[in-house]
Design a protein around this motif. Sequence first.
Motif, short mmCIF file in Angstrom:
data_model
loop_
_atom_site.label_atom_id
_atom_site.label_comp_id
_atom_site.label_asym_id
_atom_site.label_seq_id
_atom_site.Cartn_x
_atom_site.Cartn_y
_atom_site.Cartn_z
N ALA A 329 0.96 -1.06 0.14
CA ALA A 329 -0.09 -0.15 0.10
C ALA A 329 0.78 1.28 0.16
O ALA A 329 0.45 2.38 -0.29
N LEU A 330 2.22 1.25 0.62
CA LEU A 330 3.02 2.32 0.61
C LEU A 330 3.41 2.64 -0.84
O LEU A 330 3.61 3.79 -1.23
N VAL A 331 3.83 1.33 -1.45
CA VAL A 331 4.43 1.69 -2.84
C VAL A 331 3.25 2.26 -3.62
O VAL A 331 3.48 3.26 -4.44
N PHE A 399 -6.35 1.46 1.18
CA PHE A 399 -5.48 0.30 1.08
C PHE A 399 -4.42 0.53 2.31
O PHE A 399 -4.06 -0.49 3.27
N ILE A 400 -4.02 1.89 2.58
CA ILE A 400 -3.08 2.23 3.70
C ILE A 400 -3.99 2.17 5.06
O ILE A 400 -3.43 1.40 6.10
N PHE A 401 -5.15 2.65 5.02
CA PHE A 401 -5.94 2.45 6.45
C PHE A 401 -6.23 1.30 6.59
O PHE A 401 -6.04 0.87 8.03
N THR A 402 -6.59 0.14 5.66
CA THR A 402 -7.04 -0.98 6.31
C THR A 402 -5.85 -1.69 6.56
O THR A 402 -5.90 -2.72 7.50
N ALA A 403 -4.76 -1.57 6.00
CA ALA A 403 -3.40 -2.23 6.43
C ALA A 403 -2.80 -1.80 7.97
O ALA A 403 -2.64 -2.41 8.85
N GLY A 404 -3.11 -0.38 8.07
CA GLY A 404 -2.93 0.03 9.41
C GLY A 404 -3.69 -0.32 10.41
O GLY A 404 -3.45 -0.50 11.57
N ALA A 405 -4.98 -0.77 10.16
CA ALA A 405 -5.93 -1.10 11.26
C ALA A 405 -5.41 -2.40 11.90
O ALA A 405 -6.13 -2.80 13.04
N HIS A 406 -4.62 -3.02 11.28
CA HIS A 406 -4.23 -4.40 11.86
C HIS A 406 -2.93 -4.21 12.69
O HIS A 406 -2.35 -5.26 13.16
N ALA A 485 -4.97 4.80 -12.88
CA ALA A 485 -4.76 4.23 -11.72
C ALA A 485 -5.93 3.93 -10.74
O ALA A 485 -5.80 3.08 -10.04
N GLY A 486 -7.10 4.58 -10.90
CA GLY A 486 -8.30 4.35 -10.21
C GLY A 486 -9.29 3.62 -10.68
O GLY A 486 -10.32 3.25 -10.17
N THR A 487 -9.11 3.18 -11.92
CA THR A 487 -9.94 2.21 -12.77
C THR A 487 -9.48 1.02 -13.19
O THR A 487 -9.37 -0.01 -12.47
N LEU A 493 -1.21 -2.10 -10.55
CA LEU A 493 -0.26 -1.35 -9.66
C LEU A 493 -0.21 -2.16 -8.52
O LEU A 493 1.02 -1.77 -7.86
N MET A 494 -1.28 -2.73 -7.87
CA MET A 494 -1.01 -3.63 -6.57
C MET A 494 -0.01 -4.48 -6.78
O MET A 494 0.64 -4.94 -5.78
N ASN A 495 -0.16 -5.37 -8.01
CA ASN A 495 0.45 -6.35 -8.28
C ASN A 495 2.20 -5.97 -8.34
O ASN A 495 3.10 -6.69 -7.91
#
Length: 536
Positions: A329-331, A399-406, A485-487, A493-495
């Motif tokens: 998510a950072l990348v 993506f960032i917030f979801t990872a941070g929640a863990h 990038a948003g569609t 990009l995530m891969n």
Amino acid sequence: MGNYQDYTRMLTLLTPQLVLVVGVLFAALWNLFAPKAKGLTPIVCLISLAISGYFLTTQVGLTEVLCGGLFTIDPLYSVFSIVAVAVGALVVLISMGYDHLFGRNRGEYYAILMTAVLSNLFLAGSTDLIMLFVALETLSVCCVLLTSFTKKDVRSGEATLKYLLSTAATTATLLYGLSFLYGLTGATSFAAIRDSLSMGSQAAPSFFMLLLLTLVISAICFKLSVVPFHMWTPDVYEGAPTPVTAFLSIGSKAGGFVVAMRLLLIVFAQSQAQWMVILGALAIFSMIAGNLIALAQNSLKRMLAYSSIAHVGYILIGLIAASESGLSALVFYVIVYGLMNLGAFAGAVLVSNEIGSDRIEDYAGLIRKRPLTALAMALCLLNLAGLPIPPAGFFAKVFIFTAGAHIQTQFLGLPLGWVLVAVALITSVPAIYYYSRVVILMIVPEPSEKVASLPGAQAPRPWVGSPQEAPALALLLCTVMVAAAGTISVNSLMNVSRLAVGSMALRSEAGTPISLAPKADTVPIASRGFDAPLFQ
């Protein structure tokens, strides 16, 4: 020493850097011998960046250790190097519409800019303290020089002096920390230092180790403009030439995040519990201060400066998570943020060339005179706010917030991840306001006095000496890539982001630490001499 085949292989792998060196030499010498053909300089720079980018794409997925561990080619290096080259190409395009202000120094400007891109490539692959320091300082010197290129602007001179003094202090701090690190372990290789430090990881961290960690983190945070190491950022962003500001906003920051990932996830992997809390506190301060101070800004460049501080706070959440989802998510965030920010600065160059101002109020009614520029800038700004129009910036934050929640580490009696995500969500509200304020001004009100004086869309435009098609092309490219990038390109990009981080994760997706015991075949520190082979 390595044999002839080793050196040949090394030069082949370093082809992207060698191509950029040719571009630097051309930019530095062409204006000297052919001043009447100075328009070719940025074109050749773009060609060299394109060729370098092509060779970098052929190295994605490759893993090679060069020069006994000084430099490593791995997916993280490849992805961030491609980002650096793409940023360099977009900044060259933006600069082509601005370089009339550099006078006879255009060639030197492009040579230094290309050197900064080259430094980012070496920085991305540095896995040794010596290589890291040389690449980082080369990048810093280039950024200081670029900031000073509008010599007749008093703000540029002031910004350069502040940046130079701040950089000198940070260099001393970093070198102090690295010297302690070498004295403690007797090694300069990241892997060797990690294995040496891990031997005493069972004991509680000493005051000396905490001091060492603090010195290194403070130097990294200066490069990333993290609160409270951000004081240089607004003045430098405002005083530097706009294309240079665009490069500083993402080019140098991308290099800073690579340094942070390699140092914290490799060298200080065993001290994760300590640096997670330190970075968590700094991220909270950055999100709060960056967004609140940005509310009061009247200059578009200063507003983007403070907002960049807040964005760094968001990105740090992924690093603190230290999981595969957090690092990927950072990348992803760095890539998308770079496109959005460069698009905003490309639009700012187009507008400031005509109205001669970067004050937000002077953008009022821009859509009546320059509708395409206003709409493209609006798309980039709304994505910076995290609004799903299209959802590139929105996905980056999700993506960032979801990872941070863990993140389960305790902070003030609560899980650190909950605190970080809560602060990020709350501070996103003022961000929506100050980004939307610029968009509303451009679209809704009557034109400002400076916008009203602009010629019509079909009338001849009094350009001041530079072709405006280049920054317009940069704005178009950024807008299209943000939309993609948003569609259609989210999964791709995530891969790529997952490929970049590879096995660097220190924690599982559930937040539990992954074992970091030294490998059985680790080479003893004392035996790692300069006669190590080029490849390992």
